[in-house]
Design an enzyme around this catalytic site. Structure first.
Site, PDB file in Angstrom:
ATOM      1  N   GLY A  46       0.810  -1.207   0.000  1.00 42.67           N
ATOM      2  CA  GLY A  46       0.000   0.000   0.000  1.00 42.67           C
ATOM      3  C   GLY A  46       0.845   1.259   0.000  1.00 42.67           C
ATOM      4  O   GLY A  46       0.647   2.162  -0.824  1.00 42.67           O
ATOM      5  N   ASN A 180       0.492 -10.763 -11.360  1.00 44.85           N
ATOM      6  CA  ASN A 180       1.528 -11.372 -12.187  1.00 44.85           C
ATOM      7  C   ASN A 180       1.022 -12.716 -12.691  1.00 44.85           C
ATOM      8  O   ASN A 180      -0.078 -13.164 -12.341  1.00 44.85           O
ATOM      9  CB  ASN A 180       2.862 -11.485 -11.444  1.00 44.85           C
ATOM     10  CG  ASN A 180       2.797 -12.386 -10.221  1.00 44.85           C
ATOM     11  OD1 ASN A 180       2.008 -13.341 -10.156  1.00 44.85           O
ATOM     12  ND2 ASN A 180       3.647 -12.109  -9.238  1.00 44.85           N
ATOM     13  N   ASP A 233       4.705  -2.791  -7.614  1.00 45.61           N
ATOM     14  CA  ASP A 233       3.937  -1.703  -7.007  1.00 45.61           C
ATOM     15  C   ASP A 233       4.019  -0.436  -7.854  1.00 45.61           C
ATOM     16  O   ASP A 233       3.014   0.270  -8.041  1.00 45.61           O
ATOM     17  CB  ASP A 233       4.436  -1.430  -5.588  1.00 45.61           C
ATOM     18  CG  ASP A 233       4.191  -2.607  -4.660  1.00 45.61           C
ATOM     19  OD1 ASP A 233       3.177  -3.295  -4.846  1.00 45.61           O
ATOM     20  OD2 ASP A 233       5.017  -2.842  -3.755  1.00 45.61           O
TER      21      ASP A 233
END
Length: 290
Positions: A46, A180, A233
């Protein structure tokens, strides 16, 4: 790429302290490998995505939790210093989340995550406005993710990592999943999702809509791979922002791949990044996120 300005982005997710051992090679089961160099950074999927989105030029609000410890204070300050609104990061009675990471000379890694305060994020205190887009991951409890998805009125992106079985209502509501290839294989329910971006490491990335591939971009060579921990990310943040800004799927994938390729050249999971539009200029992107 001619695009409109992205909406405000709310990132709901994990905040960790990353303890990273840089080693020549990763240990086998039961093996000790010496000669490591230790790094200590702020991480968590996050926080990584919130910081990446902010550095790419978005207006970002982070929602999560840290402990009432020195690590929590440090993590919040680091996220704030990256330009992220940290007013909705709660302080709870649990240690700040921690990730134990080993990274070898080729940039490959092994991770163990201790959730800590991330397990205590309160879904009831999360507010999402009509002008907010949302980006989440699966390092928070699934009931928190479902609650946010249910009440979010606008665009919702979910980086479905780590992989887990997803309920039908979540699959139906989310506008964009990002995974992925291993995660995609582990979650067959995503074949019914409206849009899924799948990364294939050195083989590039693809966009799949309701089970049918609609776009694919190749990977480009990355001169130096230092650390792949934050590449996915950075890719997730960039892809979300590119789509929000109106880029077609292929261009959005190329842009996100270029950002992911830039991320692997840095030792930290929160690398410095240029504004998003600078990555959109290239005709081909290097796709290295895992």
């Amino acid at each position: 790429m001619s695009v409109r300005q992205p909406q405000a982005l709310v990132v709901v997710g994990s905040i960790n302290v990353d303890l990273t051992a840089l080693v020549e090679r990763l240990p086998a089961a039961g093996e000790t490998v010496g000669g490591g160099r230790l790094r200590r950074d702020v991480g968590g999927k996050g926080a990584n995505q919130a910081v990446a989105a902010s550095r790419l030029g978005a207006r970002v609000r982070m929602v999560g939790a840290v402990g009432s410890d020195a690590d929590g204070v440090w993590a919040v300050e680091a996220i704030r210093n990256a330009g992220v609104d940290v007013g909705d990061i709660a302080t709870v009675d649990s240690p700040t989340g921690t990730a134990l990471i080993a990274v070898d000379e080729a940039g490959e890694n092994q991770l163990v995550v201790c959730s800590g305060a991330n397990a205590l994020v309160d879904a009831g205190g999360i507010a999402v406005g009509t002008g907010d887009a949302v980006l989440m991951q699966l390092e928070l409890p699934l009931d928190v993710v479902r609650a946010v998805v249910t009440r979010a009125p606008g665009f919702v992106a979910l980086n479905a990592a780590p992989a887990r079985r997803l309920p039908e209502d979540l699959v139906e509501r989310v506008d964009l999943f990002i995974v992925n290839e291993t995660e995609y294989a582990a979650m067959p329910e995503l074949r019914a999702a409206r849009r899924v971006a799948v990364t294939y490491g050195a083989a590039g990335a693809a966009m799949i809509a309701e089970g049918a591939e609609t776009a694919r971009v190749p990977a480009a060579a990355v001169a130096t791979v230092v650390n792949t921990v934050g590449a996915g990310d950075a890719f997730s943040a960039a892809l979300t922002l590119a789509i929000l800004a109106g880029a077609p799927d292929e261009q959005a994938l190329r842009t996100a791949c270029a950002v992911g390729a830039a991320a692997v050249a840095r030792p930290t999971a929160q690398p410095p990044l240029a504004p998003l539009e600078l990555y959109a200029v290239a005709e081909a992107g290097g796709c290295s996120p895992r």
